[in-house]
Motif scaffolding. Structure first.
Motif, mmCIF file in Angstrom:
data_model
loop_
_atom_site.group_PDB
_atom_site.id
_atom_site.type_symbol
_atom_site.label_atom_id
_atom_site.label_comp_id
_atom_site.label_asym_id
_atom_site.label_seq_id
_atom_site.Cartn_x
_atom_site.Cartn_y
_atom_site.Cartn_z
ATOM 1 N N ALA A 122 0.883 -0.906 0.277
ATOM 2 C CA ALA A 122 -0.125 -0.196 0.091
ATOM 3 C C ALA A 122 0.885 1.342 -0.170
ATOM 4 O O ALA A 122 0.582 2.173 -0.777
ATOM 5 N N THR A 123 2.324 1.077 0.510
ATOM 6 C CA THR A 123 2.768 2.415 1.084
ATOM 7 C C THR A 123 3.505 2.170 -0.048
ATOM 8 O O THR A 123 3.523 3.463 -1.048
ATOM 9 N N ALA A 124 3.964 1.980 -1.104
ATOM 10 C CA ALA A 124 4.665 1.313 -2.556
ATOM 11 C C ALA A 124 3.400 2.193 -3.859
ATOM 12 O O ALA A 124 4.444 2.912 -4.024
ATOM 13 N N SER A 125 2.688 1.943 -3.050
ATOM 14 C CA SER A 125 1.892 2.323 -4.631
ATOM 15 C C SER A 125 0.814 4.094 -3.897
ATOM 16 O O SER A 125 1.692 4.828 -5.067
ATOM 17 N N PHE A 126 1.332 4.290 -3.181
ATOM 18 C CA PHE A 126 1.016 5.513 -2.160
ATOM 19 C C PHE A 126 2.718 6.391 -3.358
ATOM 20 O O PHE A 126 2.108 7.418 -3.996
ATOM 21 N N LEU A 127 3.627 6.465 -2.942
ATOM 22 C CA LEU A 127 4.637 6.461 -2.726
ATOM 23 C C LEU A 127 5.008 6.799 -4.423
ATOM 24 O O LEU A 127 5.867 8.059 -5.379
ATOM 25 N N LYS A 128 4.459 5.472 -5.527
ATOM 26 C CA LYS A 128 4.918 5.320 -6.497
ATOM 27 C C LYS A 128 3.517 6.893 -7.350
ATOM 28 O O LYS A 128 3.887 6.929 -8.210
ATOM 29 N N TYR A 129 2.573 6.987 -6.414
ATOM 30 C CA TYR A 129 1.152 8.074 -6.804
ATOM 31 C C TYR A 129 2.341 8.796 -6.937
ATOM 32 O O TYR A 129 2.537 9.826 -8.314
ATOM 33 N N ILE A 130 3.144 9.939 -5.491
ATOM 34 C CA ILE A 130 3.211 10.876 -5.355
ATOM 35 C C ILE A 130 4.164 11.774 -5.974
ATOM 36 O O ILE A 130 4.549 12.448 -6.677
ATOM 37 N N LEU A 131 4.936 10.224 -6.983
ATOM 38 C CA LEU A 131 6.684 10.027 -7.702
ATOM 39 C C LEU A 131 5.873 10.457 -9.365
ATOM 40 O O LEU A 131 6.908 10.750 -10.140
ATOM 41 N N SER A 132 4.652 10.302 -9.313
ATOM 42 C CA SER A 132 3.673 10.107 -11.216
ATOM 43 C C SER A 132 3.963 11.282 -11.760
ATOM 44 O O SER A 132 4.130 12.390 -10.874
ATOM 45 N N LYS A 133 4.073 11.229 -12.980
ATOM 46 C CA LYS A 133 3.935 12.932 -13.937
ATOM 47 C C LYS A 133 2.836 13.627 -13.735
ATOM 48 O O LYS A 133 2.809 14.923 -13.150
ATOM 49 N N LYS A 134 1.531 13.020 -12.875
ATOM 50 C CA LYS A 134 0.321 13.968 -12.545
ATOM 51 C C LYS A 134 0.761 14.897 -11.664
ATOM 52 O O LYS A 134 0.404 15.783 -11.761
ATOM 53 N N VAL A 135 1.416 14.286 -10.050
ATOM 54 C CA VAL A 135 1.907 14.510 -9.275
ATOM 55 C C VAL A 135 2.990 15.953 -9.634
ATOM 56 O O VAL A 135 2.445 16.982 -9.224
ATOM 57 N N GLN A 136 3.776 15.340 -9.574
ATOM 58 C CA GLN A 136 5.065 16.110 -9.826
ATOM 59 C C GLN A 136 5.097 16.916 -10.674
ATOM 60 O O GLN A 136 6.153 17.981 -10.684
ATOM 61 N N THR A 137 3.846 17.616 -12.296
ATOM 62 C CA THR A 137 4.040 18.333 -13.143
ATOM 63 C C THR A 137 2.077 18.807 -12.808
ATOM 64 O O THR A 137 2.741 19.987 -13.183
ATOM 65 N N GLY A 138 2.074 18.411 -11.613
ATOM 66 C CA GLY A 138 0.419 18.745 -11.585
ATOM 67 C C GLY A 138 -0.195 19.299 -10.187
ATOM 68 O O GLY A 138 0.070 21.074 -9.626
ATOM 69 N N LEU A 139 0.214 18.692 -9.591
ATOM 70 C CA LEU A 139 -0.127 18.869 -7.907
ATOM 71 C C LEU A 139 0.953 19.952 -7.362
ATOM 72 O O LEU A 139 0.652 20.477 -6.601
ATOM 73 N N ILE A 140 2.301 19.210 -7.727
ATOM 74 C CA ILE A 140 3.581 20.009 -7.098
ATOM 75 C C ILE A 140 3.882 21.644 -6.786
ATOM 76 O O ILE A 140 3.470 22.477 -6.393
ATOM 77 N N PRO A 141 3.636 21.898 -8.187
ATOM 78 C CA PRO A 141 3.926 23.036 -8.425
ATOM 79 C C PRO A 141 2.086 24.076 -8.068
ATOM 80 O O PRO A 141 2.963 25.292 -7.577
ATOM 81 N N LYS A 142 1.524 23.715 -8.133
ATOM 82 C CA LYS A 142 -0.138 24.031 -7.970
ATOM 83 C C LYS A 142 -0.210 24.201 -5.822
ATOM 84 O O LYS A 142 -0.985 25.437 -5.040
ATOM 85 N N THR A 143 0.863 23.671 -5.376
ATOM 86 C CA THR A 143 0.871 23.605 -3.962
ATOM 87 C C THR A 143 2.057 24.996 -3.752
ATOM 88 O O THR A 143 2.652 24.423 -2.601
ATOM 89 N N GLY A 144 2.951 25.367 -4.181
ATOM 90 C CA GLY A 144 4.361 26.032 -4.024
ATOM 91 C C GLY A 144 5.142 25.427 -4.082
ATOM 92 O O GLY A 144 5.581 26.189 -3.495
ATOM 93 N N TYR A 145 5.453 24.144 -4.682
ATOM 94 C CA TYR A 145 6.680 23.488 -4.177
ATOM 95 C C TYR A 145 6.893 23.340 -5.943
ATOM 96 O O TYR A 145 6.379 23.599 -6.669
ATOM 97 N N LEU A 146 8.591 22.593 -5.736
ATOM 98 C CA LEU A 146 9.395 22.754 -6.946
ATOM 99 C C LEU A 146 9.343 20.335 -7.619
ATOM 100 O O LEU A 146 9.686 20.399 -6.471
ATOM 101 N N SER A 147 8.930 20.340 -8.323
ATOM 102 C CA SER A 147 9.614 18.907 -8.514
ATOM 103 C C SER A 147 11.353 18.665 -8.747
ATOM 104 O O SER A 147 11.515 19.262 -8.789
#
Length: 289
Positions: free
Chosen positions: A245-270
Motif C-alpha cells: 500500500a505504501t509503495a503504491s502511494f509513493l509511486k503515485y506521489i512520484l508520478s508525472k501527474k503529481v510532479q507536474t500538476g499538484l506539486i507546482p499548484k501547492t507551491g513546491y518544485l519537482s
C-alpha cells in the motif's frame, strides 16, 4: 422447526457479515505520514486525491517536525516519515536502515511583520539578526524598534535548513520557539517587530512581508539554478522496503501527474525541475542536463 431454521439462518448471516467486514478491513490499508510541517500541505492534498481513486485507502498526515518523522519511521511506528533534511545528518538516526524518496523541493523565506519597514537584507545582516548581533530594525534601514526573533523548535527541518545555510555554524540567539510553519506565520502577522522564516507554501498571503536576500527575490523560479539559496529537498522515508500500500502511494506521489500538476499548484518544485543538486553536507553541484 421454523425456530431452528431461523437460528441457523441468523448464524449464517452473522458469519457472512463478519467475513465481509474482515475482507473490507484487510483491503483498507492505513498509511500514516508523520514529520515535516513544510511538506504537510502537499502530503495532505496528495493523500486526499489518492483516496478518490483508491477506494479503501486510509492516509493520515501529521506534522511534528522532521526529527519526529525520522524517529517515528526508524521505530516502525508509521509507514512514512517525512523530513526536510537528510536522515544521515540527524543524531540517533540509522540512515542505512531507511529508504529515501525525494518527492519535492521547497523554498524557505525569511518573513517580518510589515511594521518594521524592511524588504531586503543581506545574508550577513540576516545572520547577525539571528545570532543576536543586530538587535534594532534601525540598524538595517528599518524603523526604530527592537527586533523580536521567532525561531522554529529544535527538530524542525526548516530550522535546520535555515541555520545551515544562514548561520553557518554560529550560535542562534535565544528566542521564542514554535513548532510549525503555520503558527510562526500567525505570530509574525500579529506581532510588531518580529522576524522568522517559513516554507514557501505557507507564504501565500499579503499579511506578511517576505524578504529578498541580497536583492534576490524569494520565488520558485529562482530556486532551480540556486539563485535563491534557501531551499531543501522534501524526503519521504520508509523503513526498508515499503509494504504494498505504501509503495503504491509513493509511486503515485512520484508520478508525472503529481510532479507536474499538484506539486507546482501547492507551491513546491519537482525535483525534476532542478538544474543543481545538494548533498547532505550542503554541497551544491550542477546537474548534467
Amino acid at each position: 422447526m421454523h425456530k431452528h431454521l431461523l437460528e441457523k439462518l441468523t448464524i449464517l448471516f452473522l458469519f457472512i457479515v463478519t467475513f465481509l467486514t474482515g475482507c473490507a478491513n484487510n483491503n483498507s490499508s492505513k498509511i500514516t505520514i508523520v514529520g515535516s510541517s513544510a511538506l504537510q500541505p502537499l502530503a495532505e492534498q496528495a493523500g486526499n486525491d489518492y483516496r478518490l481513486s483508491h477506494s479503501g485507502s486510509n492516509i493520515v498526515v501529521q506534522g511534528g517536525g522532521s526529527g519526529t518523522g525520522l524517529s517515528q519511521i526508524q521505530a516502525g511506528a508509521v509507514q512514512i516519515g517525512s523530513s526536510d533534511v537528510f536522515a544521515d545528518t540527524q543524531k540517533g538516526i540509522n540512515a542505512h536502515l531507511l529508504k529515501d524518496y525525494l518527492v519535492a523541493v521547497v523554498g524557505v523565506v525569511p518573513i517580518v511583520n510589515k511594521s518594521v519597514g524592511v524588504k531586503n537584507l543581506s545574508i550577513k545582516q540576516l545572520q547577525e539578526i539571528f545570532t543576536g548581533k543586530i538587535t534594532n530594525w534601525q540598524q538595517v534601514g528599518g524603523k526604530k524598534g527592537a527586533i523580536i526573533v521567532i525561531n522554529r523548535s529544535k527538530g524542525s527541518g526548516t530550522r535546520a535548513t535555515f541555520e545551515d545555510l544562514v548561520l553557518r555554524g554560529k550560535q542562534a540567539v535565544k528566542s521564542q520557539e514554535q513548532d510549525s510553519n503555520g503558527t510562526v506565520k500567525k505570530i509574525v502577522n500579529s506581532t510588531p517587530g518580529t522576524i522568522s522564516y517559513i516554507s514557501f507554501p505557507y507564504a501565500t498571503d499579503n499579511n506578511i512581508q517576505k524578504l529578498s536576500i541580497d536583492h534576490v527575490y524569494p520565488t520558485n523560479k529562482n530556486i532551480p539554478d540556486n539563485k535563491w539559496k534557501l531551499w531543501s529537498y522534501e524526503h519521504m522515508y520508509t523503513k526498508g522496503k515499503p509494504n504494498k500500500a505504501t509503495a503504491s502511494f509513493l509511486k503515485y506521489i512520484l508520478s508525472k501527474k503529481v510532479q507536474t500538476g499538484l506539486i507546482p499548484k501547492t507551491g513546491y518544485l519537482s525535483v525534476n525541475q532542478m538544474h543543481v543538486k545538494r548533498d547532505s553536507h550542503n554541497k551544491v553541484t550542477k546537474l548534467g542536463k
